[in-house]
Every structure is written in structure tokens, then in C-alpha cells.
Design an enzyme around this catalytic site. Structure first.
Site, PDB file in Angstrom:
ATOM      1  N   ARG A  52       0.838  -1.187   0.000  1.00  0.00           N
ATOM      2  CA  ARG A  52       0.000   0.000   0.000  1.00  0.00           C
ATOM      3  C   ARG A  52       0.878   1.243   0.000  1.00  0.00           C
ATOM      4  O   ARG A  52       2.017   1.211   0.482  1.00  0.00           O
ATOM      5  CB  ARG A  52      -0.920   0.015   1.231  1.00  0.00           C
ATOM      6  CG  ARG A  52      -1.828  -1.209   1.343  1.00  0.00           C
ATOM      7  CD  ARG A  52      -2.595  -1.184   2.662  1.00  0.00           C
ATOM      8  NE  ARG A  52      -3.466  -2.355   2.812  1.00  0.00           N
ATOM      9  CZ  ARG A  52      -3.099  -3.498   3.392  1.00  0.00           C
ATOM     10  NH1 ARG A  52      -1.866  -3.631   3.869  1.00  0.00           N
ATOM     11  NH2 ARG A  52      -3.947  -4.512   3.497  1.00  0.00           N
ATOM     12  N   LYS A  66      -1.678  -3.027   7.918  1.00  0.00           N
ATOM     13  CA  LYS A  66      -2.813  -2.687   8.766  1.00  0.00           C
ATOM     14  C   LYS A  66      -2.769  -3.497  10.056  1.00  0.00           C
ATOM     15  O   LYS A  66      -2.379  -4.661  10.050  1.00  0.00           O
ATOM     16  CB  LYS A  66      -4.128  -2.960   8.023  1.00  0.00           C
ATOM     17  CG  LYS A  66      -4.401  -1.981   6.885  1.00  0.00           C
ATOM     18  CD  LYS A  66      -5.757  -2.234   6.265  1.00  0.00           C
ATOM     19  CE  LYS A  66      -6.059  -1.205   5.190  1.00  0.00           C
ATOM     20  NZ  LYS A  66      -7.394  -1.410   4.581  1.00  0.00           N
ATOM     21  N   HIS A  69      -2.689   2.755  -5.969  1.00  0.00           N
ATOM     22  CA  HIS A  69      -3.329   1.512  -5.522  1.00  0.00           C
ATOM     23  C   HIS A  69      -3.633   0.602  -6.710  1.00  0.00           C
ATOM     24  O   HIS A  69      -3.780  -0.615  -6.540  1.00  0.00           O
ATOM     25  CB  HIS A  69      -4.610   1.825  -4.754  1.00  0.00           C
ATOM     26  CG  HIS A  69      -4.917   0.832  -3.678  1.00  0.00           C
ATOM     27  ND1 HIS A  69      -4.160   0.690  -2.528  1.00  0.00           N
ATOM     28  CD2 HIS A  69      -5.900  -0.103  -3.575  1.00  0.00           C
ATOM     29  CE1 HIS A  69      -4.662  -0.261  -1.777  1.00  0.00           C
ATOM     30  NE2 HIS A  69      -5.715  -0.773  -2.380  1.00  0.00           N
ATOM     31  N   ARG A  93      -1.107  -2.020  -6.984  1.00  0.00           N
ATOM     32  CA  ARG A  93      -1.350  -3.122  -6.038  1.00  0.00           C
ATOM     33  C   ARG A  93      -2.376  -4.089  -6.623  1.00  0.00           C
ATOM     34  O   ARG A  93      -2.195  -5.313  -6.572  1.00  0.00           O
ATOM     35  CB  ARG A  93      -1.835  -2.548  -4.707  1.00  0.00           C
ATOM     36  CG  ARG A  93      -2.190  -3.574  -3.636  1.00  0.00           C
ATOM     37  CD  ARG A  93      -2.497  -2.846  -2.334  1.00  0.00           C
ATOM     38  NE  ARG A  93      -3.194  -3.653  -1.359  1.00  0.00           N
ATOM     39  CZ  ARG A  93      -2.600  -4.474  -0.476  1.00  0.00           C
ATOM     40  NH1 ARG A  93      -1.286  -4.597  -0.483  1.00  0.00           N
ATOM     41  NH2 ARG A  93      -3.305  -5.158   0.400  1.00  0.00           N
ATOM     42  N   HIS A 138      -3.561  -9.352   3.464  1.00  0.00           N
ATOM     43  CA  HIS A 138      -4.995  -9.369   3.755  1.00  0.00           C
ATOM     44  C   HIS A 138      -5.267 -10.278   4.954  1.00  0.00           C
ATOM     45  O   HIS A 138      -4.760 -11.399   5.010  1.00  0.00           O
ATOM     46  CB  HIS A 138      -5.789  -9.886   2.556  1.00  0.00           C
ATOM     47  CG  HIS A 138      -5.938  -8.879   1.465  1.00  0.00           C
ATOM     48  ND1 HIS A 138      -6.277  -9.214   0.167  1.00  0.00           N
ATOM     49  CD2 HIS A 138      -5.812  -7.527   1.466  1.00  0.00           C
ATOM     50  CE1 HIS A 138      -6.337  -8.127  -0.573  1.00  0.00           C
ATOM     51  NE2 HIS A 138      -6.058  -7.094   0.192  1.00  0.00           N
ATOM     52  N   TYR A 190      -9.840 -10.461  -6.750  1.00  0.00           N
ATOM     53  CA  TYR A 190      -8.916 -10.513  -7.881  1.00  0.00           C
ATOM     54  C   TYR A 190      -9.160 -11.736  -8.766  1.00  0.00           C
ATOM     55  O   TYR A 190      -8.804 -11.723  -9.937  1.00  0.00           O
ATOM     56  CB  TYR A 190      -7.466 -10.482  -7.376  1.00  0.00           C
ATOM     57  CG  TYR A 190      -7.165  -9.209  -6.636  1.00  0.00           C
ATOM     58  CD1 TYR A 190      -7.128  -7.985  -7.305  1.00  0.00           C
ATOM     59  CD2 TYR A 190      -6.966  -9.202  -5.265  1.00  0.00           C
ATOM     60  CE1 TYR A 190      -6.883  -6.803  -6.628  1.00  0.00           C
ATOM     61  CE2 TYR A 190      -6.714  -8.023  -4.574  1.00  0.00           C
ATOM     62  CZ  TYR A 190      -6.681  -6.837  -5.270  1.00  0.00           C
ATOM     63  OH  TYR A 190      -6.456  -5.662  -4.591  1.00  0.00           O
TER      64      TYR A 190
END
Length: 318
Positions: free
Chosen positions: A166, A190, A264, A267, A290, A299
Site C-alpha cells: 500500500r 494494517k 493503488h 497493487r 490481507h 482478484y
């Protein structure tokens, strides 16, 4: 003056949820917007959290729907306030959660913007080609800065595509987290979760050049720090996410690509190209950082849509 309930909530996010600064910042934005919508922009802390009811929550939802904000954004804001009030209820600051039972807006069949492999190649070559078309300068300082800027921009674009990280992970990446010998970057994502991102050979080369030429910029500015940012802005400080967005927009337009593409998008392209080439979903999930496999599954839909396009164009009875 910060509201005592909000202050307690921030402490909870930091201590119990291990939330990142970026996540906490988003919560504070959403809570502030709720206060302004319900009690007016002139209202000040401490706020009357108990007085908010279902109509207040609906008012918050309708405000963003009238702005025609994306369902994903509106849903995130509702989730933030629901979590905040859940905490207030747990700590007995309020008697009810006005956001409990409020349905989130339905999400559309969103498919992320991606680039083809050829388009990625054009974009990654853009910094050098763009610079070649610019008028040269005899000013030594300008020459040193331009040389560094080309290397920096190339390295940033290569890193985003090579690792799938990111944009905020990139700007916060410390130099000690990058191992150029083994070609790996240790990224904090994250929830402050760390993961290892492999660096491709082109990304490693451009990053090495960025670090070499960075020394020349510091000599100009005379401000090398102990904790050195990997990528510098024109003042010798760390580059921001907003600056990277502007930089990419410049190269996207230069290449004649879709103007809506963002950092992004690299990504998204990273994940889609891996799956197109046969990578398994679990591995891509790990590389992207994730928490849930369902997040990565979007995806696979992108890949299926591309297969459908090929089928429609190539099959005689499509």
C-alpha cells in the site's frame, strides 16, 4: 479540548486493537463528521453521546448518500460509528447503540482498476522517458535534483508493483527494513502486522540507485538524519502519499493511460497478474497482507472478467 469518551476510545484502539495511526485518524475523521452533522459545526466537546438516537444515525447515513458517496466509503463510516458506540455501550457511557441494526448500503459489483502487463511496463519506463523530453539545466543543484528525482520515481513505481504494498506502507518504510542482498522488504501493514515482501530484480536495482543518489541530495540540503527516509521530497524530507499520487498522475497522463489510475492500481495489478500467471490465492493473500481470504478473492473475479473478454473476442460462436 478532546472529548473524554473519544480519548478513551483512542486508548482502547491503541492498547486492545493495536490499531495503526492511519486507522485511528480515519476513526477520528468519521466521529468528527458525525458530531458536525448531528450537533452542528459549532458544537464543542464534551459531546452529548447519550442524546444520539436512530434518527441521528439515519441522518448521518443520508448525508453521505446525498453526496452520492461510494457505498464502500459510506459503509466504512457507518462501521466506524457502530464500533465507537459499541465501545461507549460497553463502557456504560451510553444506554444504546443507535447504529445497531442500521443496514449498510449495498455494494455494487466493484472491480478494481488494473493495468495490463504492457501498460505497467510503459508506466515504469515513464520517469526516464519523461525526463529525456525536458529541457536541460546548467544549474548543478537542479541537475543533481533531477537525476535523483528520476531514480526516486522509478524506484517508487517499481516497488509498488514489485511488492504490491500500500502507498502508506511505502512512505513509512524505514531503510533498515529493506534487505537489498536478499531482495526482501519487511513491511508493517494494517493492524501493525508485519509481512515480508519479495523485491524483484528491477525494483532492487532502481532502489539501490535511489539510495546512492539520495546522498547527493543530502549534501545539497545539509540535513541527513539518523532515521533516514527511503524516498526524499524536494526539501530533503520524507515524501508523502499525496506527492506520490501527484507524481503517478503525471506519468499516467504522459503515457496516455486511464487518468483514473492511482498508486493503488499497481497493487491491484500486482495481485491480478500473479493470479493470471498461476499463483495460488493463499500466497497472494500473504503477499498483500490481507487478514481475510475473501478480500483477496475479488482478484479472481477480475481474472475471470478478463478471460470473458478474451473469449468474446476470440471465440467464433461467443
Amino acid at each position: 479540548m478532546i472529548d473524554p469518551c473519544v480519548k478513551h476510545f483512542i486508548q482502547y484502539l491503541e492498547a486492545e486493537k493495536n490499531a495503526s495511526e492511519h486507522t485511528i485518524s480515519n476513526y477520528l475523521i468519521d466521529i468528527r463528521q458525525f458530531c458536525e452533522i448531528v450537533w452542528g459545526e459549532e458544537a464543542t466537546a464534551p459531546f452529548k453521546w447519550k442524546s444520539a438516537d436512530r434518527f441521528s444515525a439515519r441522518k448521518f447515513l443520508v448525508f453521505f448518500q446525498k453526496l452520492e458517496m461510494a457505498p464502500t466509503t459510506t459503509g466504512r463510516k457507518l462501521s466506524a460509528l457502530r464500533s465507537f458506540y459499541k465501545f461507549l455501550l460497553r463502557e456504560e457511557y451510553v444506554d444504546q447503540n443507535p447504529f445497531s441494526g442500521l443496514n449498510l448500503p449495498k455494494k455494487g459489483n466493484y472491480l478494481p482498476q488494473i493495468l495490463s502487463v504492457d501498460e505497467v511496463g510503459r508506466l515504469l519506463d515513464a520517469p526516464v522517458q519523461f525526463d529525456e523530453q525536458q529541457t536541460g539545466s546548467s544549474n548543478p543543484k537542479v541537475k543533481i535534483w533531477r537525476e535523483y528525482m528520476v531514480a526516486r520515481d522509478s524506484a517508487i513505481l517499481e516497488m509498488l508493483y514489485s511488492t504490491g504494498m500500500r502507498i502508506n506502507e511505502l512512505v513509512q518504510l524505514p531503510e533498515e527494513s529493506v534487505d537489498l542482498l536478499s531482495g526482501v522488504a519487511r513491511v508493517r501493514g494494517k493492524g501493525k502486522k508485519e509481512r515480508l515482501c519479495p523485491l524483484g530484480a528491477p525494483a532492487t536495482r532502481t532502489l539501490m540507485k535511489n539510495l546512492e543518489l539520495r546522498e547527493n541530495v543530502w549534501l545539497l540540503e545539509g540535513k541527513k538524519n539518523v532515521r533516514s527516509p527511503v524516498f526524499l521530497n524536494k526539501n530533503g524530507g520524507p515524501i508523502t502519499a499525496r506527492s506520490i499520487e501527484r507524481m503517478m498522475k503525471k506519468y499516467v497522463l504522459f503515457c496516455g493511460l486511464n487518468a483514473e489510475l492511482t498508486p493503488h492500481s499497481l497493487r491491484h495489478s500486482f495481485a491480478t497478474h500473479l493470479l493470471d500467471a498461476g499463483a495460488d490465492l493463499r500466497s497472494v493473500q500473504e503477499l498483500l497482507g490481507h487478514a481475510s481470504l475473501s478480500t483477496t478473492q475479488i482478484y479472481t473475479h477480475v481474472s475471470v472478467e478478463r478471460l470473458k473478454e478474451v473469449y468474446q473476442l476470440a471465440h467464433p460462436r461467443a
